[in-house]
Design a protein around this motif. Sequence first.
Motif, short mmCIF file in Angstrom:
data_model
loop_
_atom_site.label_atom_id
_atom_site.label_comp_id
_atom_site.label_asym_id
_atom_site.label_seq_id
_atom_site.Cartn_x
_atom_site.Cartn_y
_atom_site.Cartn_z
N GLN A 179 -2.05 68.24 34.99
CA GLN A 179 -1.29 68.71 36.15
C GLN A 179 -0.56 67.56 36.81
OE1 GLN A 179 -4.74 70.57 38.03
NE2 GLN A 179 -3.64 72.51 37.86
N ARG A 180 -0.33 66.51 36.05
CA ARG A 180 0.35 65.31 36.54
C ARG A 180 1.37 64.90 35.49
NH1 ARG A 180 -3.09 59.96 37.80
NH2 ARG A 180 -2.73 60.54 39.93
N GLY A 181 2.49 64.37 35.95
CA GLY A 181 3.51 63.93 35.01
C GLY A 181 4.54 63.03 35.66
N THR A 182 5.49 62.58 34.85
CA THR A 182 6.56 61.71 35.30
C THR A 182 7.89 62.44 35.20
OG1 THR A 182 5.32 59.81 34.48
CG2 THR A 182 7.65 59.46 34.93
N VAL A 183 8.69 62.35 36.24
CA VAL A 183 10.00 62.99 36.25
C VAL A 183 10.94 62.21 35.34
CG1 VAL A 183 11.97 63.64 37.68
CG2 VAL A 183 9.65 63.87 38.58
N ILE A 184 11.55 62.91 34.37
CA ILE A 184 12.45 62.30 33.40
C ILE A 184 13.91 62.54 33.77
CG2 ILE A 184 13.11 62.28 30.96
CD1 ILE A 184 10.31 61.14 31.55
N TYR B 6 0.00 76.24 35.72
CA TYR B 6 0.85 77.08 34.87
C TYR B 6 2.32 76.94 35.21
CZ TYR B 6 -3.73 78.90 33.84
OH TYR B 6 -5.05 79.00 33.48
N ALA B 7 2.70 75.85 35.85
CA ALA B 7 4.09 75.64 36.27
C ALA B 7 4.97 75.25 35.09
CB ALA B 7 4.15 74.54 37.33
N GLY B 8 6.20 75.67 35.15
CA GLY B 8 7.20 75.24 34.19
C GLY B 8 7.15 75.92 32.84
N THR B 9 8.14 75.57 32.04
CA THR B 9 8.29 76.07 30.68
C THR B 9 8.24 74.88 29.74
OG1 THR B 9 9.68 77.88 31.47
CG2 THR B 9 9.81 77.35 29.13
N GLU B 10 7.42 74.97 28.71
CA GLU B 10 7.31 73.87 27.74
C GLU B 10 8.50 73.89 26.81
OE1 GLU B 10 3.55 74.32 25.79
OE2 GLU B 10 2.43 73.78 27.58
N ILE B 11 9.12 72.72 26.61
CA ILE B 11 10.22 72.57 25.66
C ILE B 11 9.97 71.33 24.82
CG2 ILE B 11 11.91 73.76 27.12
CD1 ILE B 11 13.10 71.01 27.78
N THR B 12 10.54 71.30 23.63
CA THR B 12 10.45 70.13 22.76
C THR B 12 11.85 69.58 22.54
OG1 THR B 12 8.54 71.09 21.64
CG2 THR B 12 9.67 69.29 20.51
N TYR C 84 8.05 68.34 26.76
CA TYR C 84 8.40 68.23 28.17
C TYR C 84 8.18 69.57 28.86
CZ TYR C 84 10.92 64.02 26.69
OH TYR C 84 11.24 62.81 26.17
N LEU C 85 8.15 69.54 30.18
CA LEU C 85 8.12 70.75 31.00
C LEU C 85 9.39 70.77 31.84
CD1 LEU C 85 4.48 70.58 32.38
CD2 LEU C 85 5.37 72.34 30.88
N ILE C 86 10.02 71.92 31.92
CA ILE C 86 11.14 72.08 32.83
C ILE C 86 10.71 73.09 33.89
CG2 ILE C 86 12.34 73.83 31.45
CD1 ILE C 86 14.96 72.26 32.32
N MET C 87 10.83 72.70 35.15
CA MET C 87 10.32 73.53 36.24
C MET C 87 11.21 73.40 37.46
SD MET C 87 7.06 71.23 37.48
CE MET C 87 6.44 70.98 35.84
N ARG C 88 11.06 74.33 38.38
CA ARG C 88 11.76 74.24 39.66
C ARG C 88 11.06 73.19 40.53
NH1 ARG C 88 15.52 78.00 40.54
NH2 ARG C 88 15.48 79.87 39.26
N GLU C 89 11.82 72.58 41.41
CA GLU C 89 11.23 71.58 42.29
C GLU C 89 10.14 72.20 43.17
OE1 GLU C 89 12.59 68.00 45.21
OE2 GLU C 89 13.51 69.95 45.53
N SER C 90 10.27 73.47 43.49
CA SER C 90 9.27 74.15 44.32
C SER C 90 7.91 74.28 43.62
CB SER C 90 9.77 75.53 44.76
OG SER C 90 10.02 76.33 43.62
N ASP C 91 7.86 74.11 42.28
CA ASP C 91 6.60 74.14 41.55
C ASP C 91 5.85 72.82 41.67
OD1 ASP C 91 7.05 76.72 40.68
OD2 ASP C 91 7.95 76.09 38.78
N ILE C 92 6.51 71.79 42.20
CA ILE C 92 5.89 70.47 42.37
C ILE C 92 5.19 70.44 43.72
CG2 ILE C 92 6.34 68.00 42.60
CD1 ILE C 92 8.67 68.40 40.63
#
Length: 98
Positions: A45-50, A74-80, A86-94
């Motif tokens: 549940q932790r990550g770095t903004v790319i 369960y935030a974001g959508t996993e993409i490769t 990576y996860l792509i999510m709305r800022e409101s999910d942070i």
Amino acid sequence: MVAEMESVKVNVKPLADRVLVEAAPAEEKTSFGIIIPDTAKEKPQRGTVIAVGAGKKDEPLTVQVGDTVLYGKYAGTEITVEGKEYLIMRESDIFAIL
């Protein structure tokens, strides 16, 4: 010899208020040294903004590239992209910037 930090270049530009996050690796051991099997590992549940989007017209983004953030389980959508997850999510999910 000084090690230089390698900047991550990704050919993905999030739109509007979306953020691209690289999740931190899952914990391999507990604080007591017990090794966690793959089937029992929890999603980090932790990550770095790319990369960040431009934000909405009336709401600029508060996170920046390089920030370490906490987000929902369960935030974001996993993409490769180029073989990396990576996860792509709305800022409101942070939830927080560390």
